[in-house]
Design a protein around this motif. Structure first.
Motif, PDB file in Angstrom:
ATOM      1  N   CYS A 199      22.872  67.212  36.711  1.00 12.25           N
ATOM      2  CA  CYS A 199      23.202  66.139  37.651  1.00 12.25           C
ATOM      3  C   CYS A 199      22.102  65.089  37.518  1.00 12.25           C
ATOM      4  N   PRO A 200      22.383  63.831  37.870  1.00 12.51           N
ATOM      5  CA  PRO A 200      21.368  62.791  37.686  1.00 12.51           C
ATOM      6  C   PRO A 200      20.272  62.865  38.741  1.00 12.51           C
ATOM      7  N   GLY A 201      19.051  62.511  38.319  1.00 10.88           N
ATOM      8  CA  GLY A 201      17.917  62.409  39.241  1.00 10.88           C
ATOM      9  C   GLY A 201      17.346  61.008  39.207  1.00 10.88           C
ATOM     10  N   ASN A 202      16.277  60.783  39.960  1.00 11.12           N
ATOM     11  CA  ASN A 202      15.730  59.431  40.056  1.00 11.12           C
ATOM     12  C   ASN A 202      15.201  58.907  38.727  1.00 11.12           C
ATOM     13  N   THR A 222      33.895  60.893  35.433  1.00  8.92           N
ATOM     14  CA  THR A 222      32.938  60.075  36.194  1.00  8.92           C
ATOM     15  C   THR A 222      31.615  59.915  35.450  1.00  8.92           C
ATOM     16  N   GLU A 223      31.654  59.957  34.124  1.00 10.20           N
ATOM     17  CA  GLU A 223      30.460  59.789  33.297  1.00 10.20           C
ATOM     18  C   GLU A 223      29.335  60.730  33.725  1.00 10.20           C
ATOM     19  N   SER A 224      29.711  61.937  34.089  1.00 14.12           N
ATOM     20  CA  SER A 224      28.766  63.014  34.440  1.00 14.12           C
ATOM     21  C   SER A 224      27.988  62.762  35.721  1.00 14.12           C
ATOM     22  N   LEU A 225      28.324  61.704  36.481  1.00  9.29           N
ATOM     23  CA  LEU A 225      27.566  61.394  37.698  1.00  9.29           C
ATOM     24  C   LEU A 225      27.888  62.389  38.808  1.00  9.29           C
ATOM     25  N   TRP A 226      29.161  62.742  38.967  1.00  6.55           N
ATOM     26  CA  TRP A 226      29.543  63.815  39.896  1.00  6.55           C
ATOM     27  C   TRP A 226      30.790  64.492  39.341  1.00  6.55           C
ATOM     28  N   TYR A 227      30.918  65.771  39.614  1.00 10.41           N
ATOM     29  CA  TYR A 227      32.037  66.541  39.050  1.00 10.41           C
ATOM     30  C   TYR A 227      32.053  67.915  39.706  1.00 10.41           C
ATOM     31  N   SER A 228      33.120  68.672  39.471  1.00  5.59           N
ATOM     32  CA  SER A 228      33.164  70.052  39.965  1.00  5.59           C
ATOM     33  C   SER A 228      33.838  70.931  38.928  1.00  5.59           C
ATOM     34  N   TRP A 229      33.603  72.226  39.036  1.00  5.60           N
ATOM     35  CA  TRP A 229      34.172  73.181  38.081  1.00  5.60           C
ATOM     36  C   TRP A 229      34.170  74.561  38.721  1.00  5.60           C
ATOM     37  N   ASN A 230      34.925  75.461  38.153  1.00  9.93           N
ATOM     38  CA  ASN A 230      35.050  76.810  38.702  1.00  9.93           C
ATOM     39  C   ASN A 230      34.474  77.836  37.735  1.00  9.93           C
ATOM     40  N   LEU A 231      33.812  78.844  38.296  1.00  8.68           N
ATOM     41  CA  LEU A 231      33.318  79.955  37.478  1.00  8.68           C
ATOM     42  C   LEU A 231      33.227  81.196  38.356  1.00  8.68           C
ATOM     43  N   GLY A 232      33.800  82.291  37.879  1.00  8.57           N
ATOM     44  CA  GLY A 232      33.791  83.505  38.677  1.00  8.57           C
ATOM     45  C   GLY A 232      34.415  83.237  40.033  1.00  8.57           C
ATOM     46  N   HIS A 235      33.343  77.811  43.332  1.00  8.13           N
ATOM     47  CA  HIS A 235      33.653  76.421  43.031  1.00  8.13           C
ATOM     48  C   HIS A 235      32.313  75.688  43.103  1.00  8.13           C
ATOM     49  N   ILE A 236      31.883  75.091  41.988  1.00  9.49           N
ATOM     50  CA  ILE A 236      30.554  74.490  41.898  1.00  9.49           C
ATOM     51  C   ILE A 236      30.700  72.975  41.827  1.00  9.49           C
ATOM     52  N   ILE A 237      29.954  72.283  42.684  1.00 10.82           N
ATOM     53  CA  ILE A 237      30.048  70.820  42.780  1.00 10.82           C
ATOM     54  C   ILE A 237      28.692  70.213  42.442  1.00 10.82           C
ATOM     55  N   SER A 238      28.695  69.257  41.523  1.00  7.19           N
ATOM     56  CA  SER A 238      27.470  68.533  41.166  1.00  7.19           C
ATOM     57  C   SER A 238      27.595  67.109  41.685  1.00  7.19           C
ATOM     58  N   ILE A 239      26.561  66.634  42.376  1.00  7.77           N
ATOM     59  CA  ILE A 239      26.623  65.295  42.972  1.00  7.77           C
ATOM     60  C   ILE A 239      25.442  64.452  42.507  1.00  7.77           C
ATOM     61  N   SER A 240      25.566  63.144  42.725  1.00  9.37           N
ATOM     62  CA  SER A 240      24.437  62.240  42.527  1.00  9.37           C
ATOM     63  C   SER A 240      23.864  61.868  43.891  1.00  9.37           C
ATOM     64  N   ILE A 281      29.374  76.086  46.069  1.00 14.36           N
ATOM     65  CA  ILE A 281      27.954  75.844  45.785  1.00 14.36           C
ATOM     66  C   ILE A 281      27.799  74.395  45.347  1.00 14.36           C
ATOM     67  N   THR A 282      26.825  73.679  45.916  1.00 14.12           N
ATOM     68  CA  THR A 282      26.571  72.301  45.495  1.00 14.12           C
ATOM     69  C   THR A 282      25.210  72.203  44.818  1.00 14.12           C
ATOM     70  N   MET A 283      25.080  71.239  43.907  1.00 16.50           N
ATOM     71  CA  MET A 283      23.768  70.915  43.345  1.00 16.50           C
ATOM     72  C   MET A 283      23.581  69.407  43.335  1.00 16.50           C
ATOM     73  N   GLY A 284      22.411  68.972  43.790  1.00 15.64           N
ATOM     74  CA  GLY A 284      22.071  67.550  43.819  1.00 15.64           C
ATOM     75  C   GLY A 284      20.561  67.435  43.754  1.00 15.64           C
ATOM     76  N   HIS A 285      20.049  66.307  43.327  1.00 12.97           N
ATOM     77  CA  HIS A 285      18.626  66.216  43.012  1.00 12.97           C
ATOM     78  C   HIS A 285      17.720  66.183  44.253  1.00 12.97           C
ATOM     79  N   ARG A 286      17.919  65.206  45.143  1.00 14.75           N
ATOM     80  CA  ARG A 286      16.986  65.051  46.277  1.00 14.75           C
ATOM     81  C   ARG A 286      17.455  65.873  47.472  1.00 14.75           C
TER      82      ARG A 286
END
Length: 440
Positions: A199-202, A222-232, A235-240, A281-286
């Motif tokens: 996910c993008p950081g500063n 979304t040019e990898s800026l935010w997206y989601s996907w499934n595993l096991g 549901h995993i969400i990546s944000i900016s 599960i979410t992941m984001g930088h700050r």
């Protein structure tokens, strides 16, 4: 005569011109979000064909091949350096099968790598390594991560923002994006073996995140800026988180992400979907919460990511209420160069499952901050008087491991690289119920 010949080449050596412009480098994998697939991305400095040759481990080498496309990326620095980014998606992979591959063209091939196709079963128990803020200089945890990846200890790597950079000194674009090239070469020994999800950081912000948008190949459009996907069972969400800070690139990105997030969480919470992938599960930088004595996000103001911004027109909504409303179970963050585990928290208050078992049926999301993988700036200091929600803090260099065991059990542990790989913290998050109703 010999000395003259060497002298003739000195300017080339000083300029650091790549010896073969058609040679693939910076090879990395990512999961496109479609079962049975894997994306391979790499860079050359001249235009060439984009091809991956691959085969099952133990079978005939390179018996299959796939072609993809090339994007010309012109860095916005003074030199306007040209990089050709190649992307090939492999499809029809057998779940959990190991493949051997190389990428490139008849003008140059990469080293030979291998990867294991992700198991698409909802009963799969994937193992992750997660971290943020890994720098070019002093990437302390890198050697341990390289070895563990090649030993097959991880199914996925989550890099939670700030890729190959050092605060106020270098960014992804420094030296006309050569720093970016150097870091991508550095992580190849991990990222060419397992999907490397980002996910993008500063530090990726220069030129409106153009290097980040072009170099990585995450799911969605979304040019990898935010997206989601499934595993096991997740549901995993990546944000900016950066949309809250770089308003000069337009407020519309912030509102677009919020609208997308709302729809994505609604979809993930449909009873038929949440039954199959109960963990969100979410992941984001700050981070929304942190205890670092950084005279910045943790101490100067309440988190924009958590509470939004009132100084914009219209006011920008934060994410804490949204994540709580849709029953997000675990929130992964970085940015602070430390490791911190929080008690289940919402609205600045602790909501433990019980006094004895805080993470068994917690009444609010669990937050983990893991930004101490290693960079030029060293680790941060903690505030000596943390708030009640701070459960465990460490300034050791290291990274986090996570295993999604099943629909009810998730395991997290922190590895200290300073202490030669010792596990210094661990928890089990146990949930009999997921979703908004689980908080009550």
């Amino acid at each position: 005569r010999v000395s003259v010949a060497v002298g003739d080449f000195v300017p080339l050596l000083v300029l650091g011109v790549p010896p073969i412009w058609t040679q693939p480098e910076q090879v990395h994998l990512s999961y496109p979000g479609v079962p049975g697939s894997m994306a391979v991305t790499w860079t050359t400095f001249n235009k060439t064909e984009s091809k991956v040759e691959y085969g099952l481990l133990g079978g005939r080498l390179f018996e299959m091949s796939a072609k993809g496309g090339t994007t010309l990326f012109v860095d916005s620095g003074e030199e306007k350096r040209e990089l050709y980014i190649h992307r090939v998606t492999l499809t029809g992979l057998k779940p959990a099968a190991t493949y051997v591959y190389h990428c490139g063209s008849d003008e140059g091939w990469s080293d030979v790598f291998l990867f294991t196709a992700l198991n698409d079963s909802t009963s799969f128990s994937p193992r992750f390594a997660l971290y943020g803020d890994l720098g070019n200089e002093n990437p302390q945890s890198l050697a341990r991560l390289q070895k563990e990846t090649q030993l097959g200890m991880y199914d996925v790597i989550l890099h939670i923002g700030t890729l190959h950079t050092d605060r106020n000194i270098t960014t992804i674009c420094t030296d006309n994006a050569r720093i970016g090239d150097e870091f991508m070469r550095q992580i190849q020994s991990i990222a060419a073996y397992v999907p490397y999800m980002t996910c993008p950081g500063n530090h990726e912000a220069t030129y409106n995140f153009s290097n980040y948008r072009n170099r990585f190949s995450m799911p969605g459009q979304t040019e990898s800026l935010w997206y989601s996907w499934n595993l096991g069972s997740a549901h995993i969400i990546s944000i900016s988180t950066e949309v809250y800070f770089y308003l000069e690139f337009g407020l519309d990105l912030l509102f677009k992400q919020y609208e997308w997030l709302t729809k994505d969480l609604e979809e993930a919470n449909k009873p038929e979907n949440r039954a199959v992938r109960p963990w969100i599960i979410t992941m984001g930088h700050r981070p929304m919460y942190c205890s670092d004595d950084d005279q910045d996000d943790c101490t100067k103001f309440d988190s924009y990511v958590r509470l939004g911004r009132n100084d914009t027109k219209p006011p920008a909504p934060g994410l804490e209420d949204l994540f709580y409303r849709y029953g997000v179970d675990l929130e992964l963050w970085a940015h602070e160069h430390t490791y911190e585990r929080l008690w289940p928290v919402y609205g600045d208050k602790v909501y433990n499952g019980s006094k004895d078992q805080p993470y068994v049926n917690p009444k609010a999301p669990v937050h983990i901050i893991t930004g101490s993988a290693g960079c030029r700036e060293r680790t941060d200091r903690f505030n000596p008087n943390p708030k009640d929600w701070s459960a465990f803090r460490s300034t050791d260099y290291g990274y986090t491991r996570m295993q999604l065991v099943n629909a009810t059990h998730l395991y997290l542990e922190q590895v200290s690289d300073d202490q030669y790989g010792k596990v210094i913290d661990s928890i089990w998050v146990v949930k009999d119920k997921h979703g908004f109703s689980a908080w009550f």
